[in-house]
Design an enzyme around this catalytic site. Structure first.
Site, short mmCIF file in Angstrom:
data_model
loop_
_atom_site.label_atom_id
_atom_site.label_comp_id
_atom_site.label_asym_id
_atom_site.label_seq_id
_atom_site.Cartn_x
_atom_site.Cartn_y
_atom_site.Cartn_z
N CYS A 59 1.51 -7.61 -11.33
CA CYS A 59 0.48 -6.77 -11.95
C CYS A 59 0.10 -5.57 -11.08
CB CYS A 59 -0.74 -7.61 -12.26
SG CYS A 59 -0.30 -9.13 -13.13
N HIS A 86 -3.95 -4.71 -20.23
CA HIS A 86 -3.24 -5.01 -18.99
C HIS A 86 -1.72 -5.01 -19.19
CE1 HIS A 86 -2.39 -6.43 -15.08
NE2 HIS A 86 -2.56 -7.71 -15.24
#
Ligand SMILES: [Zn+2]
Lengths: 395, 136
Positions: free
Chosen positions: A85, A341
């Protein structure tokens, strides 16, 4: 070392599953950033692109080469960054160093992901690849499970009754949803503005004690920024946003972080590097886009970044101290939980938000008044990769 | 440089309910699972030892959304256990109804068995998972 500025930013809308390819999504974000910089693709000397799971999402490896050619950046170096991420923040940080060194004067950094397109089963499987494949995945660990375990550990470590902690976490969600609901680029734009503590606590349980509304969504999207040396930046824009501090740290599996958990030690080291380089302290930061992949993750991040004492971030959210007008404005974009995200793009999306905030260009309802100094915080894996960056107005 | 203890041998030992670790000659630290260098001081000068497999639960969760290929396992309980000699390891908890798992589990003593995760198309074969149960 040269000073380096963000001279233009671009971003797609972050969304659920959609039909544009990753190359197309990146192209949309990158050309917006290049046009905003008053540049042409031929001016770009190199590209730095975060992409964590393109191989699984589209069967596309080496995406960076295709993404560069697609926008007309022909025969220039293009590098792909994989840090789960935190991929795009790694890309921006490396791009910064190449420009700071004087080797390149104008580069594009960003990221792209189609995590939502994978669907929940494959997305859950591939996200779990960022935990330890040999010593953690066999037990069935998933990303929500990591933060669910950190939630109980947090409650136990700081002796906060679980129900109280869950209500504080719900306040984190509610604040993120409120800001995201008025951010047109957010996945939850126009949604969830009327979220309540009861609704958060009562939604579907993903991993105890985390419910659906404690978790960020799976997202598709891309973001990109143009970085330029100071002398070039001054010619291109009246509002260069300087990167004044950077930090990055790595760590092994969650179980090896036992001396510090629920604190994320790599984040403490990374953010201290950034503060030191910028000559700033947490008190100097007006807004922070931090890695709120789960509601508990916001509390953990805000403490390790030095904004609140350990075990006290939940109180701060309850009092509005982490909101616009409080001690530090956290995630006025809506954050990962509401903006979305798309993992390989997330860090560049954070930089997009900081640049827009410092320039005073976001919707009135979520603009941090007179924001001069902003920070990003991006976490990959279960603390495996941490990147922090500090940005300041150049005018 | 050869690593003193490899995944393969650690994994085979788990099948016998044994945990292999590495004891550092420089600092005395115990490293589990296997690594090239001591987790505490970075020295590669370590001896393979057997670590006691009992410990207590540090944290846990009951998983209701499984990864692709493991949907049929839910709900299941994951625990992080602090072994008597210090290292933390991740495994599953059996012998309780996963839906009733609560924070009362934290601090409870456990003993270790094992269960083989057969692997999937991504995992380069099987891995053994520690399977803990409460000690009364
Ligand atoms: Zn040692």
């Amino acid at each position: 070392m040269k000073k380096v500025a963000v001279v233009g930013v671009g971003e797609t809308k972050f969304s659920g599953p959609q039909t544009k390819t990753e190359v197309e999504l990146f192209g949309e974000a990158a050309t917006e950033a290049i046009e905003e910089s008053n540049l042409k693709p031929k001016d770009i000397k190199a590209l730095f692109i975060g992409n964590a799971l393109g191989d699984f999402e589209e069967g596309q490896g080496m995406l960076q080469a295709y993404a560069a050619e697609n926008i007309g950046c022909l025969y220039v170096p293009a590098n792909r960054y994989e840090g789960a991420c935190a991929s795009a923040s790694m890309a921006v940080r490396d791009a910064f160093m190449w420009v700071a060194s004087g080797y390149y004067d104008i580069v594009v950094a960003g990221g792209v992901e189609r995590a939502a397109t994978m669907g929940t089963g494959l997305a859950t499987r591939t996200f779990a690849m960022f935990s330890d494949a040999r010593y953690e995945y066999p037990a069935g660990v998933t990303f929500p499970a990591v933060f669910a375990m950190l939630t109980y550990l947090y409650a136990d470590t700081y002796k906060i009754p679980l129900q109280k902690l869950r209500e504080q976490m719900a306040k984190v969600t509610i604040q993120s949803y409120r800001h995201g609901s008025i951010n047109p680029r957010a996945q939850f734009f126009g949604k969830n503005a009327d979220m309540t503590v009861e609704k958060v606590l009562g939604s579907f349980v993903v991993c105890t004690p985390l419910t659906l509304h404690d978790c960020c969504p799976f997202s598709d999207g891309a973001a990109a920024v143009v970085l330029a040396s100071e002398e070039v930046a001054k010619k291109l824009t009246k509002k260069p946003v300087y990167i004044t501090g950077i930090g990055q740290a790595s760590c092994g599996p969650l179980i090896n972080q036992k001396e510090f958990l629920p604190r994320i030690r790599a984040r403490e080291i990374s953010s201290q590097q950034a503060y030191k380089m910028a000559g700033r302290t947490p008190k100097d930061i007006d807004l922070c886009e931090l890695h709120d992949c789960f509601s508990i993750a916001s509390l953990i991040a805000a403490e390790s970044l030095g904004f609140f004492d350990y075990g006290k971030a939940g109180d701060a959210w309850e009092k509005g101290e982490a909101d616009i007008g409080g001690k530090i404005a956290v995630n006025p974009s809506g954050g990962l939980k509401s903006k979305g995200h798309p993992i390989g793009a997330t860090g560049a999306g954070q930089v997009y938000e900081i640049a827009k905030q410092l320039r005073g260009e976001v919707e009135a309802g979520r603009q941090v008044p007179n924001a001069k100094t902003g920070m990003t915080d991006t976490l990959g894996g279960d603390g495996g990769t941490l990147v922090n960056m500090i940005f300041e107005r150049g005018w | 440089m050869e690593q003193k203890l490899y995944f393969k041998d650690y994994n085979e030992a788990l099948k016998q309910n044994k945990i292999l670790g590495l004891k550092c000659r420089a600092c005395g630290g115990i490293t589990v699972p296997p690594k090239m260098a001591c987790r505490q001081c970075g020295s590669p000068d370590m001896d393979v030892i057997e670590v006691k497999s009992n410990g207590k639960i540090k944290t846990f969760t009951t998983v209701f959304v499984g990864a692709e290929g493991r949907e049929s396992e839910v709900p299941y309980v994951i625990v992080i256990v602090e072994l008597e000699e210090g290292p933390w390891i991740m495994g599953n908890l059996e012998g309780i109804d996963p839906k009733t798992a609560s924070m009362e589990l934290i601090g409870k003593k456990v003993k270790m068995g094992n269960k083989v995760f057969p692997g999937d198309k991504y995992s380069a074969g099987e891995s053994v998972r520690p399977l803990f149960s409460l000690v009364n």
